[in-house]
Scaffold this motif. Structure first.
Motif, short mmCIF file in Angstrom:
data_model
loop_
_atom_site.label_atom_id
_atom_site.label_comp_id
_atom_site.label_asym_id
_atom_site.label_seq_id
_atom_site.Cartn_x
_atom_site.Cartn_y
_atom_site.Cartn_z
N UNK A 6 0.83 -1.20 0.00
CA UNK A 6 0.00 0.00 0.00
C UNK A 6 0.86 1.25 0.00
N UNK A 7 1.94 1.23 0.78
CA UNK A 7 2.84 2.38 0.82
C UNK A 7 3.50 2.60 -0.54
N UNK A 8 4.01 1.53 -1.15
CA UNK A 8 4.66 1.66 -2.44
C UNK A 8 3.68 2.13 -3.51
N UNK A 9 2.44 1.65 -3.43
CA UNK A 9 1.42 2.10 -4.38
C UNK A 9 1.12 3.58 -4.20
N UNK A 10 1.08 4.03 -2.95
CA UNK A 10 0.84 5.44 -2.66
C UNK A 10 1.98 6.31 -3.21
N UNK A 11 3.21 5.85 -3.02
CA UNK A 11 4.36 6.60 -3.51
C UNK A 11 4.37 6.65 -5.04
N UNK A 12 4.10 5.51 -5.67
CA UNK A 12 4.03 5.49 -7.14
C UNK A 12 2.93 6.42 -7.63
N UNK A 13 1.80 6.43 -6.93
CA UNK A 13 0.70 7.31 -7.32
C UNK A 13 1.06 8.78 -7.20
N UNK A 14 1.83 9.11 -6.17
CA UNK A 14 2.28 10.50 -6.02
C UNK A 14 3.09 10.94 -7.23
N UNK A 160 4.21 18.24 5.55
CA UNK A 160 3.53 16.94 5.60
C UNK A 160 4.26 15.95 4.70
N UNK A 161 4.10 14.64 4.96
CA UNK A 161 4.73 13.64 4.10
C UNK A 161 4.27 13.79 2.66
N UNK A 162 5.15 13.46 1.73
CA UNK A 162 4.81 13.65 0.32
C UNK A 162 3.85 12.59 -0.19
N UNK A 163 3.71 11.48 0.51
CA UNK A 163 2.75 10.45 0.13
C UNK A 163 2.34 9.71 1.38
#
Length: 217
Positions: A6-14, A160-163
């Motif tokens: 989920x974290x990696x997907x969020x980062x990729x989405x960012x 805030x965190x970027x993703x």
């Protein structure tokens, strides 16, 4: 702690969301001759003589990858964002350069080795930056180069965190040269640090710390 899917997907989405406007940054798109020339000069100084196999980690839209091709190198670019890779493939069309979707912290390159491993402003995104450094060093041939373009950013209060869940990245606001030097102890030799305060590289006068680490593996 290893990032979950989920974290990696969020980062990729960012980064997917940033891809369309990414090249508007002078230091990202390198559309101005002055900036392209400044980066090309430094790549020639940092990297082995061409042709060399160069792993371009976190290649984004492929601006540095394109410079590597123009200098006669054989680059492989890796980026987590499919949309960034789509832009990179368009930029590199007809050059024969290879760019693939993948986690630059754990490059999907199998048993391949490289004459140089290059990463620009990537460590701040890594949940386990020291583990990433160990992996990158292992991907260089003996006597190869590790080139890290890094900095320590002036983050505004309350940033805030970027993703989602990216607050788990310990170097979220960059890394000081001394800390990075210590993290590379035992992995490299002949390490030198070069300040990168030339406005031509960024398109503006910077007020934070930017530098490159050039080392032999």
């Amino acid at each position: 702690m290893m990032p979950d899917m989920a974290t990696m997907s969020s980062i990729a989405g960012y980064w997917d969301a940033a891809a369309r406007r990414f090249d508007r940054g002078a230091d990202h798109g390198l559309r101005e001759p002055r900036g392209r020339t400044a980066w090309a000069h430094r790549l020639r100084a940092w990297l082995p003589e061409a042709p060399a196999d160069v792993l371009d980690l976190g290649c984004g839209t492929g601006s540095l990858t394109r410079l590597l091709v123009e200098q006669g190198h054989r680059p492989l670019g890796i980026d987590l964002s499919p949309k960034m890779i789509a832009h990179a493939r368009a930029r590199l069309a007809g050059t024969g350069a290879e760019v693939v979707i993948g986690d630059a912290g754990k490059p999907p390159v199998g048993r391949r080795k490289f004459d140089a491993v290059l990463a620009r402003h990537l460590l701040w995104t890594q949940p386990e930056p020291q583990a990433a450094l160990r992996r990158w060093a292992r991907l260089a041939r003996r006597g190869g180069r590790l080139v890290l373009i890094e900095g320590r950013w002036n983050a505004p209060p309350g940033a805030v965190p970027y993703a989602e869940r990216a607050e788990a990245t310990p170097w979220a606001h960059g890394v000081e040269p001394a800390v990075l030097r210590e993290a590379l102890t035992g992995l490299v030799s002949d390490l030198r640090i070069e300040p990168l305060d030339d406005p031509a590289l960024w398109g503006w006068e910077t007020d934070d710390e930017r530098y490159a680490v050039i080392a032999t593996v």
